[in-house]
Design a protein around this motif. Structure first.
Motif, PDB file in Angstrom:
ATOM      1  N   GLY A  98       0.796  -1.226   0.000  1.00  0.00           N
ATOM      2  CA  GLY A  98       0.000   0.000   0.000  1.00  0.00           C
ATOM      3  C   GLY A  98       0.827   1.274   0.000  1.00  0.00           C
ATOM      4  N   LEU A  99       2.146   1.135   0.004  1.00  0.00           N
ATOM      5  CA  LEU A  99       3.029   2.298  -0.007  1.00  0.00           C
ATOM      6  C   LEU A  99       3.816   2.329  -1.313  1.00  0.00           C
ATOM      7  N   SER A 100       4.303   3.485  -1.664  1.00  0.00           N
ATOM      8  CA  SER A 100       5.165   3.613  -2.835  1.00  0.00           C
ATOM      9  C   SER A 100       6.595   3.285  -2.423  1.00  0.00           C
ATOM     10  N   ALA A 101       7.136   2.186  -2.954  1.00  0.00           N
ATOM     11  CA  ALA A 101       8.507   1.797  -2.626  1.00  0.00           C
ATOM     12  C   ALA A 101       9.487   2.906  -3.005  1.00  0.00           C
ATOM     13  N   GLU A 102       9.234   3.564  -4.129  1.00  0.00           N
ATOM     14  CA  GLU A 102      10.117   4.634  -4.568  1.00  0.00           C
ATOM     15  C   GLU A 102      10.123   5.790  -3.571  1.00  0.00           C
ATOM     16  N   THR A 103       8.950   6.128  -3.058  1.00  0.00           N
ATOM     17  CA  THR A 103       8.854   7.211  -2.071  1.00  0.00           C
ATOM     18  C   THR A 103       9.555   6.824  -0.778  1.00  0.00           C
ATOM     19  N   VAL A 104       9.353   5.592  -0.337  1.00  0.00           N
ATOM     20  CA  VAL A 104      10.005   5.125   0.894  1.00  0.00           C
ATOM     21  C   VAL A 104      11.524   5.180   0.723  1.00  0.00           C
ATOM     22  N   ILE A 105      12.029   4.699  -0.406  1.00  0.00           N
ATOM     23  CA  ILE A 105      13.472   4.733  -0.655  1.00  0.00           C
ATOM     24  C   ILE A 105      13.977   6.174  -0.673  1.00  0.00           C
ATOM     25  N   THR A 106      13.250   7.062  -1.326  1.00  0.00           N
ATOM     26  CA  THR A 106      13.654   8.469  -1.392  1.00  0.00           C
ATOM     27  C   THR A 106      13.748   9.064   0.013  1.00  0.00           C
ATOM     28  N   GLN A 107      12.759   8.783   0.855  1.00  0.00           N
ATOM     29  CA  GLN A 107      12.756   9.322   2.214  1.00  0.00           C
ATOM     30  C   GLN A 107      13.859   8.702   3.075  1.00  0.00           C
ATOM     31  N   LEU A 108      14.098   7.395   2.894  1.00  0.00           N
ATOM     32  CA  LEU A 108      15.180   6.738   3.634  1.00  0.00           C
ATOM     33  C   LEU A 108      16.542   7.302   3.217  1.00  0.00           C
ATOM     34  N   LYS A 109      16.715   7.521   1.916  1.00  0.00           N
ATOM     35  CA  LYS A 109      17.984   8.080   1.422  1.00  0.00           C
ATOM     36  C   LYS A 109      18.174   9.518   1.901  1.00  0.00           C
ATOM     37  N   ALA A 110      17.090  10.277   1.996  1.00  0.00           N
ATOM     38  CA  ALA A 110      17.183  11.652   2.510  1.00  0.00           C
ATOM     39  C   ALA A 110      17.642  11.639   3.968  1.00  0.00           C
ATOM     40  N   MET A 111      17.121  10.695   4.752  1.00  0.00           N
ATOM     41  CA  MET A 111      17.539  10.574   6.143  1.00  0.00           C
ATOM     42  C   MET A 111      19.010  10.152   6.213  1.00  0.00           C
ATOM     43  N   GLN A 112      19.400   9.215   5.380  1.00  0.00           N
ATOM     44  CA  GLN A 112      20.779   8.751   5.317  1.00  0.00           C
ATOM     45  C   GLN A 112      21.721   9.923   4.997  1.00  0.00           C
ATOM     46  N   THR A 113      21.366  10.717   3.998  1.00  0.00           N
ATOM     47  CA  THR A 113      22.179  11.869   3.608  1.00  0.00           C
ATOM     48  C   THR A 113      22.269  12.879   4.745  1.00  0.00           C
ATOM     49  N   ALA A 114      21.157  13.147   5.402  1.00  0.00           N
ATOM     50  CA  ALA A 114      21.149  14.113   6.511  1.00  0.00           C
ATOM     51  C   ALA A 114      22.081  13.655   7.637  1.00  0.00           C
ATOM     52  N   ILE A 115      22.069  12.368   7.940  1.00  0.00           N
ATOM     53  CA  ILE A 115      22.944  11.841   8.993  1.00  0.00           C
ATOM     54  C   ILE A 115      24.401  11.953   8.563  1.00  0.00           C
ATOM     55  N   GLU A 116      24.679  11.582   7.316  1.00  0.00           N
ATOM     56  CA  GLU A 116      26.054  11.649   6.816  1.00  0.00           C
ATOM     57  C   GLU A 116      26.570  13.083   6.767  1.00  0.00           C
ATOM     58  N   GLU A 117      25.720  14.022   6.382  1.00  0.00           N
ATOM     59  CA  GLU A 117      26.140  15.426   6.300  1.00  0.00           C
ATOM     60  C   GLU A 117      26.384  16.039   7.670  1.00  0.00           C
ATOM     61  N   GLN A 118      25.727  15.520   8.685  1.00  0.00           N
ATOM     62  CA  GLN A 118      25.906  16.025  10.051  1.00  0.00           C
ATOM     63  C   GLN A 118      26.830  15.071  10.809  1.00  0.00           C
ATOM     64  N   TRP A 119      27.994  14.848  10.256  1.00  0.00           N
ATOM     65  CA  TRP A 119      28.957  13.862  10.724  1.00  0.00           C
ATOM     66  C   TRP A 119      29.416  14.079  12.164  1.00  0.00           C
ATOM     67  N   TRP A 120      29.288  15.291  12.673  1.00  0.00           N
ATOM     68  CA  TRP A 120      29.769  15.592  14.028  1.00  0.00           C
ATOM     69  C   TRP A 120      28.890  14.953  15.104  1.00  0.00           C
ATOM     70  N   TYR A 121      27.689  14.515  14.724  1.00  0.00           N
ATOM     71  CA  TYR A 121      26.846  13.792  15.680  1.00  0.00           C
ATOM     72  C   TYR A 121      27.280  12.332  15.699  1.00  0.00           C
ATOM     73  N   LYS A 122      27.716  11.869  16.861  1.00  0.00           N
ATOM     74  CA  LYS A 122      28.094  10.458  16.993  1.00  0.00           C
ATOM     75  C   LYS A 122      26.891   9.608  17.361  1.00  0.00           C
ATOM     76  N   THR A 123      25.851  10.260  17.883  1.00  0.00           N
ATOM     77  CA  THR A 123      24.671   9.552  18.349  1.00  0.00           C
ATOM     78  C   THR A 123      23.437  10.118  17.673  1.00  0.00           C
ATOM     79  N   VAL A 124      22.555   9.216  17.249  1.00  0.00           N
ATOM     80  CA  VAL A 124      21.275   9.615  16.666  1.00  0.00           C
ATOM     81  C   VAL A 124      20.179   8.963  17.497  1.00  0.00           C
ATOM     82  N   GLY A 125      19.034   9.607  17.542  1.00  0.00           N
ATOM     83  CA  GLY A 125      17.962   9.064  18.365  1.00  0.00           C
ATOM     84  C   GLY A 125      16.602   9.412  17.828  1.00  0.00           C
ATOM     85  N   SER A 126      15.635   8.623  18.253  1.00  0.00           N
ATOM     86  CA  SER A 126      14.262   8.836  17.840  1.00  0.00           C
ATOM     87  C   SER A 126      13.317   8.468  18.969  1.00  0.00           C
TER      88      SER A 126
END
Length: 123
Positions: A66-94
């Motif tokens: 029921g979800l768009s796999a392409e949209t999910v991948i795009t959003q996951l990759k955006a999160m991945q990029t955001a984490i990689e770009e903010q390399w000074w954070y050693k810890t991430v949380g949710s």
């Protein structure tokens, strides 16, 4: 506790460094709530945190129903990029996932999910 991602395949969790600032993943995960809700099959996140979710390939594919796999991948990759770009954070949380992670561990988990979705023959 290691994160199970396949038959005898695990992502080893690393100690979380609480000495620095924590990168809040909730703004990224909120966009993927429907996907993560469907992965919450082992328990409930309020009780077990990340262990409430299944990251087995078959459960990841089921969660895409029921979800768009392409949209999910795009959003996951955006999160991945955001984490990689903010390399000074050693810890991430949710608070949504009820867990804190060493950033390398969470990046490995994102990589696993993206690869699993990308190799889905139905795409």
């Amino acid at each position: 506790m290691p994160i199970l991602i396949g038959n005898n395949l695990f992502i080893e969790e690393l100690p979380v460094d609480y000495n620095g600032k924590l990168l809040d993943l909730d703004p990224y995960i909120a966009l993927l709530n429907a996907f993560f809700d469907k992965l919450e099959v082992e328990c409930v996140r309020e009780c077990c945190g990340i262990e409430a979710f299944s990251f087995m390939p078959e459960d990841i594919h089921k969660a895409l129903a029921g979800l768009s796999a392409e949209t999910v991948i795009t959003q996951l990759k955006a999160m991945q990029t955001a984490i990689e770009e903010q390399w000074w954070y050693k810890t991430v949380g949710s608070t949504i996932l009820n867990n804190n992670f060493d950033r390398k561990v969470f990046l490995q988990l994102l990589g696993h999910i993206i690869k699993t979705i990308s190799t889905n023959p139905s795409l």
